[in-house]
Write a protein that holds these residues in place. Structure first.
Motif, PDB file in Angstrom:
ATOM      1  N   GLU A   5     -65.754-109.726  11.247  1.00 41.66           N
ATOM      2  CA  GLU A   5     -66.414-110.706  12.186  1.00 41.66           C
ATOM      3  C   GLU A   5     -66.614-109.957  13.493  1.00 41.66           C
ATOM      4  O   GLU A   5     -67.231-110.319  14.541  1.00 41.66           O
ATOM      5  CB  GLU A   5     -65.346-111.565  12.550  1.00 41.66           C
ATOM      6  N   TYR A   6     -65.914-108.772  13.704  1.00 42.34           N
ATOM      7  CA  TYR A   6     -65.982-107.983  14.916  1.00 42.34           C
ATOM      8  C   TYR A   6     -66.794-106.718  14.973  1.00 42.34           C
ATOM      9  O   TYR A   6     -66.844-106.068  15.884  1.00 42.34           O
ATOM     10  CB  TYR A   6     -64.401-107.472  15.665  1.00 42.34           C
TER      11      TYR A   6
ATOM     12  N   ARG B   5     -61.052-110.941  23.854  1.00 39.56           N
ATOM     13  CA  ARG B   5     -60.667-112.056  23.907  1.00 39.56           C
ATOM     14  C   ARG B   5     -59.787-112.832  22.734  1.00 39.56           C
ATOM     15  O   ARG B   5     -59.416-114.106  22.941  1.00 39.56           O
ATOM     16  CB  ARG B   5     -61.788-113.208  24.267  1.00 39.56           C
ATOM     17  N   THR B   6     -59.383-111.999  21.704  1.00 38.64           N
ATOM     18  CA  THR B   6     -58.710-112.358  20.797  1.00 38.64           C
ATOM     19  C   THR B   6     -57.225-112.138  21.077  1.00 38.64           C
ATOM     20  O   THR B   6     -56.762-111.080  21.551  1.00 38.64           O
ATOM     21  CB  THR B   6     -59.085-111.799  19.476  1.00 38.64           C
ATOM     22  N   ARG B   7     -56.362-113.136  20.739  1.00 38.98           N
ATOM     23  CA  ARG B   7     -54.854-113.168  20.756  1.00 38.98           C
ATOM     24  C   ARG B   7     -54.382-111.854  20.000  1.00 38.98           C
ATOM     25  O   ARG B   7     -54.781-111.642  18.991  1.00 38.98           O
ATOM     26  CB  ARG B   7     -54.245-114.353  20.659  1.00 38.98           C
TER      27      ARG B   7
ATOM     28  N   THR C 125     -65.618-109.808  22.474  1.00 42.38           N
ATOM     29  CA  THR C 125     -64.934-110.726  21.447  1.00 42.38           C
ATOM     30  C   THR C 125     -63.763-110.358  20.994  1.00 42.38           C
ATOM     31  O   THR C 125     -62.800-111.261  21.196  1.00 42.38           O
ATOM     32  CB  THR C 125     -65.980-111.045  20.253  1.00 42.38           C
ATOM     33  N   TRP C 126     -63.451-109.091  20.684  1.00 42.31           N
ATOM     34  CA  TRP C 126     -62.157-108.736  20.205  1.00 42.31           C
ATOM     35  C   TRP C 126     -61.301-108.753  21.583  1.00 42.31           C
ATOM     36  O   TRP C 126     -59.984-109.174  21.399  1.00 42.31           O
ATOM     37  CB  TRP C 126     -62.206-107.074  19.819  1.00 42.31           C
TER      38      TRP C 126
ATOM     39  N   GLU D 145     -53.655-112.452  16.412  1.00 49.29           N
ATOM     40  CA  GLU D 145     -54.476-112.592  15.239  1.00 49.29           C
ATOM     41  C   GLU D 145     -55.182-110.942  15.465  1.00 49.29           C
ATOM     42  O   GLU D 145     -55.849-110.886  14.212  1.00 49.29           O
ATOM     43  CB  GLU D 145     -55.697-113.233  15.963  1.00 49.29           C
ATOM     44  N   GLN D 146     -55.231-110.144  16.292  1.00 47.27           N
ATOM     45  CA  GLN D 146     -55.467-108.981  16.032  1.00 47.27           C
ATOM     46  C   GLN D 146     -54.694-108.064  15.184  1.00 47.27           C
ATOM     47  O   GLN D 146     -55.160-107.458  14.057  1.00 47.27           O
ATOM     48  CB  GLN D 146     -55.503-108.342  17.454  1.00 47.27           C
TER      49      GLN D 146
END
Length: 439
Positions: free
Chosen positions: A410-411, A302-304, A299-300, A307-308
């Motif tokens: 969330e992660y 695939r995060t832009r 999931t992480w 946002e990270q």
């Protein structure tokens, strides 16, 4: 994830029934465990500085273990402010049914003897892996033969469950030593949480760390059994300025603001238990929290990037806070970004974990990355094995509760947990926890 003594007195006469094979060796029961326990524990530690003092033993490049000094000088156990090694094997144990206080004291004595030898680069006993009878199992498993000391440190802790009627230790239990409360994001596996005792073995060679836990577990045969264990690699903190800030599995620098070994004032304020707080046997010790934190890697990933950065509150490239400066710049939570919003998000990890928002509380961290294969869904079973030392359990609880609204939650999933009291290092000629067992 990115930011955040005294020597024990001798055991009283008659408190321990050791049946020693020599003045400072393993008890006969400990040697019996070496002979029998290999097939009973199913486990798999090796070599650095002595438990009560000295420098790391091994290669010429081996660094001194800076928190293990002369015995009797009010020292702390190694493996707390020691320069963080590259590998970890952590194990939690439960005492076996019908064991007695004498059994516990004898086990701690045997463990102290073997740990001191292994941290000097020696086998667990004088006969070791190849010096005994060819018709008997060796005293030492031998997988660390020929390996250097690798800066091994072995650190012992006592869990809340140890202080019950089994061993008559109820009156010696520190007031704050209780199972950690439930936190937001907990999905704890009881089979990977808690334990009467714990051992943290850290080394720069994974085989050396594994060798230590394997042999200490064999010695425990008939007295204590493994409850759970964890291998770790790639430290996620530092305890000296000479160490570069490492990165965690999310790719961010971790431990930038960790307490360093030479910051005596910060250690006294945040890590060591003062004589005025808690029982005498724990003065100069600390409290160890372990949290197995699963990271939702896919999931992480695939995060832009933007946002990270927002979630962490730091720049992924150089570790600098999003308010500006370099990695070591103090975060400015009042700074405003180009959009007119706070440069550091109010729900970012760096803000919620920062001492300024937690009454000045700081934790000394010694965590590690872990990858335990893949899940049934084909995802990495990976994350952070969080380890922290603090002056009292409520300090960790305060910080963790502050993270209830952490955007990083969330992660993450907290799947294992434990708390242990870590006594000071034993005085010369005594065992770990001698002050407790002699009380």
């Amino acid at each position: 994830m990115t930011d955040e003594e005294q020597s024990s007195p001798p055991v009283e006469a008659g408190a321990v029934s050791n049946e020693r094979t020599d003045a400072a060796g393993l008890s006969r029961r400990g040697l019996f465990g070496l002979a029998i326990g290999a097939g009973a524990t199913g486990l798999v530690v090796g070599a650095g500085a002595g438990l009560v003092g000295g420098a790391a033993y091994g290669t010429a490049q081996a660094r001194a273990v800076t928190d293990a000094v002369a015995p009797g000088a009010g020292i702390h156990q190694p493996g707390i402010t020691t320069p963080v090694q590259d590998h970890l094997h952590f194990a939690a144990y439960d005492m076996m049914a019908r064991t007695t206080r004498a059994d516990l004291a004898e086990l701690l004595s045997d463990w102290t003897y073997a740990a001191t030898r292994m941290m000097q680069g020696l086998d667990v006993s004088a006969t070791g892996a190849v010096g005994g009878s060819p018709e008997a199992p060796p005293d030492d498993t031998g997988e660390a033969l020929g390996l250097p000391a690798s800066n091994l440190t072995i650190t012992f802790g006592f869990g809340p469950s140890l202080f019950d009627e089994r061993f008559g230790l109820e009156a010696q239990k520190p007031e704050g030593l209780e199972r950690l409360p439930a936190f937001v994001g907990d999905d704890l596996d009881p089979l990977r949480s808690d334990g009467d005792l714990c051992i943290q073995a850290c080394a720069d060679d994974p085989q050396v760390a594994v060798h230590a836990i394997r042999n200490l577990s064999r010695i425990a045969f008939g007295r204590a059994t493994i409850r759970w264990s964890q291998l770790g690699f790639g430290r996620t903190s530092k305890t000296t300025a000479a160490q570069a800030t490492p990165r965690n599995l999310f790719g961010y620098k971790d431990g930038t603001a960790n307490i360093l070994a030479d910051d005596a004032a910060a250690l006294d304020e945040n890590v060591w238990v003062p004589a005025s707080e808690g029982p005498a046997w724990l003065a100069g010790g600390s409290y160890l929290v372990a949290r197995r934190i699963a990271m939702l890697i896919e999931t992480w990933d695939r995060t832009r990037l933007a946002e990270q950065d927002r979630v962490v509150g730091r720049d992924k490239a150089n570790g600098a806070p999003l308010s500006g400066g370099d990695e070591f710049a103090a975060p400015d939570f009042a700074a405003v970004g180009a959009t007119g919003k706070p440069a550091i998000d109010p729900r970012s990890h760096v803000r919620l974990a920062h001492p300024d928002l937690n009454g000045g509380i700081r934790l000394l961290r010694r965590g590690y990355n872990f990858v335990d294969g893949t899940t049934d869904l084909g995802r990495l079973n990976a994350g952070l094995f969080f380890l922290s030392f603090q002056r009292s359990p409520d300090r960790y609880i305060t910080v963790q509760r502050s993270l209830a609204t952490d955007a990083m939650g969330e992660y993450l999933r907290h799947v294992g947990s434990g708390l242990w009291a870590v006594p000071p290092a034993p005085a010369a000629g005594t065992s770990i926890g001698a002050g407790l067992m002699g009380a």
